[in-house]
Design a protein around this motif. Sequence first.
Motif, PDB file in Angstrom:
ATOM      1  N   ALA A 181      43.657  25.275  27.021  1.00  0.00           N
ATOM      2  CA  ALA A 181      42.791  25.494  25.851  1.00  0.00           C
ATOM      3  C   ALA A 181      43.208  24.499  24.781  1.00  0.00           C
ATOM      4  CB  ALA A 181      42.941  26.911  25.310  1.00  0.00           C
ATOM      5  N   VAL A 182      42.489  24.551  23.664  1.00  0.00           N
ATOM      6  CA  VAL A 182      42.935  23.811  22.481  1.00  0.00           C
ATOM      7  C   VAL A 182      43.584  24.818  21.542  1.00  0.00           C
ATOM      8  CG1 VAL A 182      42.294  22.356  20.526  1.00  0.00           C
ATOM      9  CG2 VAL A 182      41.088  22.112  22.717  1.00  0.00           C
ATOM     10  N   TYR A 183      44.791  24.532  21.109  1.00  0.00           N
ATOM     11  CA  TYR A 183      45.513  25.414  20.201  1.00  0.00           C
ATOM     12  C   TYR A 183      45.501  24.785  18.811  1.00  0.00           C
ATOM     13  CZ  TYR A 183      46.960  27.949  24.304  1.00  0.00           C
ATOM     14  OH  TYR A 183      46.940  28.689  25.466  1.00  0.00           O
ATOM     15  N   PHE A 184      44.984  25.555  17.861  1.00  0.00           N
ATOM     16  CA  PHE A 184      44.910  25.082  16.485  1.00  0.00           C
ATOM     17  C   PHE A 184      45.907  25.842  15.626  1.00  0.00           C
ATOM     18  CE2 PHE A 184      41.395  22.207  16.357  1.00  0.00           C
ATOM     19  CZ  PHE A 184      40.493  22.625  17.314  1.00  0.00           C
ATOM     20  N   CYS A 185      46.614  25.080  14.824  1.00  0.00           N
ATOM     21  CA  CYS A 185      47.430  25.652  13.776  1.00  0.00           C
ATOM     22  C   CYS A 185      46.593  25.627  12.501  1.00  0.00           C
ATOM     23  CB  CYS A 185      48.684  24.797  13.616  1.00  0.00           C
ATOM     24  SG  CYS A 185      49.742  25.255  12.259  1.00  0.00           S
ATOM     25  N   ALA A 186      46.792  26.581  11.625  1.00  0.00           N
ATOM     26  CA  ALA A 186      46.070  26.596  10.361  1.00  0.00           C
ATOM     27  C   ALA A 186      46.981  27.174   9.287  1.00  0.00           C
ATOM     28  CB  ALA A 186      44.787  27.426  10.465  1.00  0.00           C
ATOM     29  N   SER A 187      46.635  26.895   8.049  1.00  0.00           N
ATOM     30  CA  SER A 187      47.363  27.505   6.939  1.00  0.00           C
ATOM     31  C   SER A 187      46.359  27.939   5.880  1.00  0.00           C
ATOM     32  CB  SER A 187      48.384  26.539   6.348  1.00  0.00           C
ATOM     33  OG  SER A 187      47.745  25.471   5.680  1.00  0.00           O
ATOM     34  N   SER A 188      46.788  28.853   5.019  1.00  0.00           N
ATOM     35  CA  SER A 188      45.922  29.272   3.920  1.00  0.00           C
ATOM     36  C   SER A 188      46.761  29.499   2.670  1.00  0.00           C
ATOM     37  CB  SER A 188      45.122  30.526   4.267  1.00  0.00           C
ATOM     38  OG  SER A 188      45.957  31.625   4.514  1.00  0.00           O
ATOM     39  N   PRO A 189      46.154  29.229   1.499  1.00  0.00           N
ATOM     40  CA  PRO A 189      46.889  29.367   0.247  1.00  0.00           C
ATOM     41  C   PRO A 189      46.969  30.829  -0.172  1.00  0.00           C
ATOM     42  CG  PRO A 189      44.655  28.665  -0.206  1.00  0.00           C
ATOM     43  CD  PRO A 189      44.781  28.748   1.286  1.00  0.00           C
ATOM     44  N   PRO A 190      47.869  31.147  -1.100  1.00  0.00           N
ATOM     45  CA  PRO A 190      47.891  32.505  -1.643  1.00  0.00           C
ATOM     46  C   PRO A 190      46.626  32.779  -2.432  1.00  0.00           C
ATOM     47  CG  PRO A 190      49.444  31.074  -2.804  1.00  0.00           C
ATOM     48  CD  PRO A 190      48.904  30.288  -1.660  1.00  0.00           C
ATOM     49  N   GLY A 191      46.280  34.032  -2.569  1.00  0.00           N
ATOM     50  CA  GLY A 191      45.064  34.382  -3.292  1.00  0.00           C
ATOM     51  C   GLY A 191      44.279  35.400  -2.496  1.00  0.00           C
ATOM     52  N   THR A 192      42.983  35.418  -2.707  1.00  0.00           N
ATOM     53  CA  THR A 192      42.164  36.414  -2.011  1.00  0.00           C
ATOM     54  C   THR A 192      41.161  35.807  -1.044  1.00  0.00           C
ATOM     55  OG1 THR A 192      40.598  36.369  -3.837  1.00  0.00           O
ATOM     56  CG2 THR A 192      42.333  38.055  -3.908  1.00  0.00           C
ATOM     57  N   VAL A 193      41.018  34.492  -1.064  1.00  0.00           N
ATOM     58  CA  VAL A 193      40.015  33.877  -0.197  1.00  0.00           C
ATOM     59  C   VAL A 193      40.563  33.668   1.202  1.00  0.00           C
ATOM     60  CG1 VAL A 193      38.470  31.904   0.154  1.00  0.00           C
ATOM     61  CG2 VAL A 193      38.893  32.785  -2.153  1.00  0.00           C
ATOM     62  N   TYR A 194      41.814  33.226   1.282  1.00  0.00           N
ATOM     63  CA  TYR A 194      42.451  32.960   2.581  1.00  0.00           C
ATOM     64  C   TYR A 194      41.651  31.990   3.433  1.00  0.00           C
ATOM     65  CZ  TYR A 194      44.967  37.244   1.361  1.00  0.00           C
ATOM     66  OH  TYR A 194      45.689  38.197   0.719  1.00  0.00           O
ATOM     67  N   GLU A 195      41.048  30.971   2.801  1.00  0.00           N
ATOM     68  CA  GLU A 195      40.369  29.983   3.624  1.00  0.00           C
ATOM     69  C   GLU A 195      41.406  29.253   4.468  1.00  0.00           C
ATOM     70  OE1 GLU A 195      40.811  29.718   0.365  1.00  0.00           O
ATOM     71  OE2 GLU A 195      40.926  27.632  -0.313  1.00  0.00           O
ATOM     72  N   GLN A 196      40.987  28.943   5.688  1.00  0.00           N
ATOM     73  CA  GLN A 196      41.913  28.352   6.637  1.00  0.00           C
ATOM     74  C   GLN A 196      41.765  26.827   6.640  1.00  0.00           C
ATOM     75  OE1 GLN A 196      43.024  31.184   9.402  1.00  0.00           O
ATOM     76  NE2 GLN A 196      42.730  32.017   7.352  1.00  0.00           N
ATOM     77  N   TYR A 197      42.901  26.154   6.579  1.00  0.00           N
ATOM     78  CA  TYR A 197      42.947  24.705   6.728  1.00  0.00           C
ATOM     79  C   TYR A 197      43.536  24.438   8.110  1.00  0.00           C
ATOM     80  CZ  TYR A 197      42.150  24.352   1.703  1.00  0.00           C
ATOM     81  OH  TYR A 197      41.609  24.449   0.439  1.00  0.00           O
ATOM     82  N   PHE A 198      42.713  23.880   8.986  1.00  0.00           N
ATOM     83  CA  PHE A 198      43.114  23.697  10.371  1.00  0.00           C
ATOM     84  C   PHE A 198      43.774  22.339  10.613  1.00  0.00           C
ATOM     85  CE2 PHE A 198      41.404  27.234  12.860  1.00  0.00           C
ATOM     86  CZ  PHE A 198      40.611  27.857  11.924  1.00  0.00           C
ATOM     87  N   GLY A 199      44.718  22.348  11.552  1.00  0.00           N
ATOM     88  CA  GLY A 199      45.276  21.096  12.049  1.00  0.00           C
ATOM     89  C   GLY A 199      44.331  20.480  13.066  1.00  0.00           C
ATOM     90  N   PRO A 200      44.672  19.297  13.586  1.00  0.00           N
ATOM     91  CA  PRO A 200      43.796  18.576  14.504  1.00  0.00           C
ATOM     92  C   PRO A 200      43.717  19.185  15.891  1.00  0.00           C
ATOM     93  CG  PRO A 200      45.850  17.390  14.218  1.00  0.00           C
ATOM     94  CD  PRO A 200      45.894  18.537  13.255  1.00  0.00           C
ATOM     95  N   GLY A 201      44.615  20.112  16.212  1.00  0.00           N
ATOM     96  CA  GLY A 201      44.569  20.759  17.522  1.00  0.00           C
ATOM     97  C   GLY A 201      45.484  20.104  18.547  1.00  0.00           C
ATOM     98  N   THR A 202      45.926  20.906  19.498  1.00  0.00           N
ATOM     99  CA  THR A 202      46.696  20.423  20.655  1.00  0.00           C
ATOM    100  C   THR A 202      45.949  20.850  21.904  1.00  0.00           C
ATOM    101  OG1 THR A 202      48.839  20.551  19.529  1.00  0.00           O
ATOM    102  CG2 THR A 202      48.844  20.639  21.955  1.00  0.00           C
ATOM    103  N   ARG A 203      45.506  19.863  22.676  1.00  0.00           N
ATOM    104  CA  ARG A 203      44.780  20.189  23.910  1.00  0.00           C
ATOM    105  C   ARG A 203      45.795  20.363  25.016  1.00  0.00           C
ATOM    106  NH1 ARG A 203      39.704  20.189  25.743  1.00  0.00           N
ATOM    107  NH2 ARG A 203      38.934  19.278  23.799  1.00  0.00           N
ATOM    108  N   LEU A 204      45.945  21.591  25.496  1.00  0.00           N
ATOM    109  CA  LEU A 204      46.893  21.922  26.564  1.00  0.00           C
ATOM    110  C   LEU A 204      46.148  22.048  27.884  1.00  0.00           C
ATOM    111  CD1 LEU A 204      49.656  22.928  27.660  1.00  0.00           C
ATOM    112  CD2 LEU A 204      48.958  25.225  26.979  1.00  0.00           C
ATOM    113  N   THR A 205      46.592  21.296  28.869  1.00  0.00           N
ATOM    114  CA  THR A 205      46.012  21.374  30.214  1.00  0.00           C
ATOM    115  C   THR A 205      47.115  21.764  31.181  1.00  0.00           C
ATOM    116  OG1 THR A 205      44.437  19.624  29.679  1.00  0.00           O
ATOM    117  CG2 THR A 205      44.739  20.148  32.009  1.00  0.00           C
ATOM    118  N   VAL A 206      46.918  22.874  31.859  1.00  0.00           N
ATOM    119  CA  VAL A 206      47.881  23.353  32.835  1.00  0.00           C
ATOM    120  C   VAL A 206      47.306  23.119  34.237  1.00  0.00           C
ATOM    121  CG1 VAL A 206      49.251  25.301  33.630  1.00  0.00           C
ATOM    122  CG2 VAL A 206      48.647  25.114  31.208  1.00  0.00           C
ATOM    123  N   THR A 207      48.050  22.394  35.049  1.00  0.00           N
ATOM    124  CA  THR A 207      47.544  22.052  36.397  1.00  0.00           C
ATOM    125  C   THR A 207      48.331  22.806  37.479  1.00  0.00           C
ATOM    126  OG1 THR A 207      49.057  20.193  36.582  1.00  0.00           O
ATOM    127  CG2 THR A 207      46.882  19.757  35.628  1.00  0.00           C
TER     128      THR A 207
END
Lengths: 113, 111
Positions: A87-113
């Motif tokens: 899958a693609v695994y995304f990390c994200a962060s959000s600032p303090p407050g009440t909105v909690y909007e997510q700021y996503f990283g570029p993603g890590t594409r993991l392929t298991v064979t």
Amino acid sequence: DTAVSQTPKYLVTQMGNDKSIKCEQNLGHDTMYWYKQDSKKFLKIMFSYNNKELIINETVPNRFSPKSPDKAHLNLHINSLELGDSAVYFCASSPPGTVYEQYFGPGTRLTVT
Amino acid sequence: GQQVMQIPQYQHVQEGEDFTTYCNSSTTLSNIQWYKQRPGGHPVFLIQLVKSGEVKKQKRLTFQFGEAKKNSSLHITATQTTDVGTYFCAGRNTGRRALTFGSGTRLQVQP
């Protein structure tokens, strides 16, 4: 001036191996997340940390273990990788407050064979 | 558990046509967010709606939150090729930090 960064960007590995993905944010946010996006683009939250404390732990196999050494970093370690972990695994962060909007990283594409 | 569905799954429009995606939650939401993910990219936050019946606009984009706070919509007027991507709604229940993302609507714009 990268906001949320992840390494590696691509990860190809064999079943049964153990791997880690690293995430760092320089936004000064206090909450970080791991999401999994499958091949059908469904985005599902896995974990969340607030100031190094685990606050969200969705139904995820025990093979997945997050670690937050400080509030700017959140790593994901996966033991005994399975085909279904691909899958693609995304990390994200959000600032303090009440909105909690997510700021996503570029993603890590993991392929298991 | 909470489920958030979006329709349509996919929409192909000619440049200049309008586009709407609808989001429906199985439970009442405290707020809803919208994200856009370009092909090969990561989700980017667009907006949050909190109040029942709220309407917000961002240039050609209009966001609505239903009166019962169980549904939402995103309408794009006069689409452009830069609008291509997958649009996700994400809902939050009262007292929970976790967002439940919708299934997404993929928009393709033909020039």
